[in-house]
Scaffold this active site. Structure first.
Site, PDB file in Angstrom:
ATOM      1  CG  ASP A   1       6.137  78.537 -23.600  1.00 38.79           C
ATOM      2  OD1 ASP A   1       7.107  79.291 -23.843  1.00 38.79           O
ATOM      3  OD2 ASP A   1       5.236  78.324 -24.433  1.00 38.79           O
ATOM      4  CG  HIS A   2       8.899  75.967 -26.013  1.00 36.39           C
ATOM      5  ND1 HIS A   2       8.459  75.066 -26.946  1.00 36.39           N
ATOM      6  CD2 HIS A   2       7.971  76.957 -25.978  1.00 36.39           C
ATOM      7  CE1 HIS A   2       7.314  75.494 -27.471  1.00 36.39           C
ATOM      8  NE2 HIS A   2       7.002  76.650 -26.901  1.00 36.39           N
TER       9      HIS A   2
ATOM     10  CG  HIS B   1       8.865  81.868 -32.094  1.00 35.67           C
ATOM     11  ND1 HIS B   1       7.543  82.216 -32.249  1.00 35.67           N
ATOM     12  CD2 HIS B   1       9.047  81.712 -30.755  1.00 35.67           C
ATOM     13  CE1 HIS B   1       6.966  82.257 -31.052  1.00 35.67           C
ATOM     14  NE2 HIS B   1       7.853  81.952 -30.131  1.00 35.67           N
TER      15      HIS B   1
END
Lengths: 303, 303
Positions: B66-67, B142
């Protein structure tokens, strides 16, 4: 039995005028199949109210970005919404390497089984079969290895004409034999032909998908007499040079191919970004093959 | 000088409610920079009237789909619309391998120079510098290697106060020296301090982008006193367990971080698909750090 195609993306490489890169959803008897998966396909599925987890099989024609760059996102989202059912993806051999490289680096371990089946572009091949459907890949002629896909309904068994069999007094046990083509001989020696005791099944329908290709005779044998032929028509015929150079088809050529393979109906798509208005493309195809439609996003087309 | 952020995508992994995966465009003095590039970013750029070829630098925080899954499509489209200017992409080392694997199999040879610069997540690093801007990456915490990015305007030279220098009769040749901090001694021996002969430049502004991270002290040194802090706030604090498990931040925590680093303003985003209504997230952040806004797609935020 339902057999319909939903257009999710109708654009060629550049998304423009609200058009998206190529993707189509096939609904055959409430089983969903995805054909190509350009960037943004998962958003298009949401837009048209399709739950992506209902899709069990995805067919990728080739590895140009506008035909598969939405695939990894879709596979990931299926994972995130808790999919457990297996997913089958069919596409060029390198697709597996590309998908695995992404999941290696994103450190994603899918919670559902993903099976990636390599296709080849040398000959036609039966790549999927179910009780009522056969899917074959076939070679197209594009800049890189590219296959089309043909969906054929299987021939169904005839239905018993119960009014007739009851009137004759044929025992129920015998009915499955009649369905399979056996005549019935009554006690008095009268022979009843199975054709007279049954209702013929509907003629099997077929859909062929020719994503990106230059017009050649190479793939014509594999799309003969389809009920619905989707064929790319990236350019108007005045751009034939450009079409040839980029291994694409013109709208006129799409009409010619539909004529030559005796398709019942033609659906054109994969429009170049140079055409905001699609009418001239449709008119050009129709001038050769009148039973033609534009592939428009959000529309369902019956096969 | 313009220094603004356009939100192109505000969603976490699943695109939903019309929200898209993460991407932001920074306009600094009409130079455009892209921060992350989720699937569909090229369509969002078109939607908001941004010509993608104006973007010279793209910064990718990490390799969750999603990045960055919109990056290859964007790079390809830049090629298709005839880009000639070089493009610089900054991201985790494997990004180069992923991009090159795609272009190998799509047999694309870009017509413009593409430079891919690997980032690292061990320490902060100056990764780009121009006359008026410095961009630094810094480690986030993360599930996979992830960096934030900090944009700092450079301190500008003061402007000459021409009214004063003309009144004193300072020769034009001497003005550049005054700008650089030299006092001026007149013929009569009077010394004029350079501070009194110039107009102080605007205070340099800064923007920090914390895409996906759990709240730790690890990255706080690198986002001190920013004018605008974008921080992910995927969940409400009642979902702290889920946030911790997935290495994300809650809206309350985003407010705490903004307070601790003395940010001037906070912008939250990367909303979980579970939140259709974003107001509770904003209220929770504001309860800790009042000068807070929601990152909403299509909105420009001044730094």
């Amino acid at each position: 039995m339902r057999f319909e195609v939903l257009i999710l993306g109708s654009s060629s490489a550049t998304p423009i005028y609200g058009r998206h890169p190529t993707a189509q959803l096939i609904n055959i008897n409430e089983q969903l199949y995805l054909l190509d998966c350009g960037e943004g396909t998962q958003v298009q599925l949401i837009k048209y109210g399709i739950r992506s987890n209902r899709i069990k099989h995805i067919f990728i024609s080739h590895l140009h970005g506008d035909h598969y760059l939405g695939l990894i996102g879709l596979i990931s989202s299926m994972h995130l919404v808790g999919r457990r059912d297996e997913l089958h993806v069919y596409g060029p051999p390198a697709l597996k390497e590309i998908i695995e490289l992404h999941f290696l680096h994103s450190q994603t371990v899918l919670r559902y089984p993903l099976h990636i089946h390599p296709t080849q572009d040398r000959s036609s091949e039966l790549i999927f079969e179910s009780e009522n459907l056969a899917v074959r890949s076939f070679p197209l002629d594009h800049r890189i290895a590219c296959t089309g896909f043909r969906f054929d309904e299987k021939k169904r068994m005839p239905a018993i004409n119960r009014e007739k069999t009851d009137a004759i007094g044929i025992p129920t046990d015998y009915l499955p034999l009649i369905k399979r083509g056996n005549d019935y001989t009554a006690a008095d020696g009268t022979v009843y032909r199975w054709q007279d005791l049954t209702i013929a099944p509907p003629v099997p329908r077929s859909y062929a998908y020719c994503s990106d290709t230059i017009m050649t005779v190479r793939y014509q044998p594999f799309i003969q007499q389809v009920d619905l032929l989707y064929h790319e028509a990236t350019f108007l015929h005045e751009m034939l040079d450009r079409a040839t150079e980029t291994f694409h088809t013109t709208a006129r050529q799409a009409g010619q191919i539909a004529t030559e393979v005796h398709a019942k109906k033609l659906l054109i798509g994969h429009y170049s970004a140079r055409y905001k208005d699609l009418k001239p493309l449709l008119e050009e195809s129709k001038s050769i093959f009148p039973n033609c439609d534009l592939a428009l996003e959000g529309n369902w087309y019956r096969v």
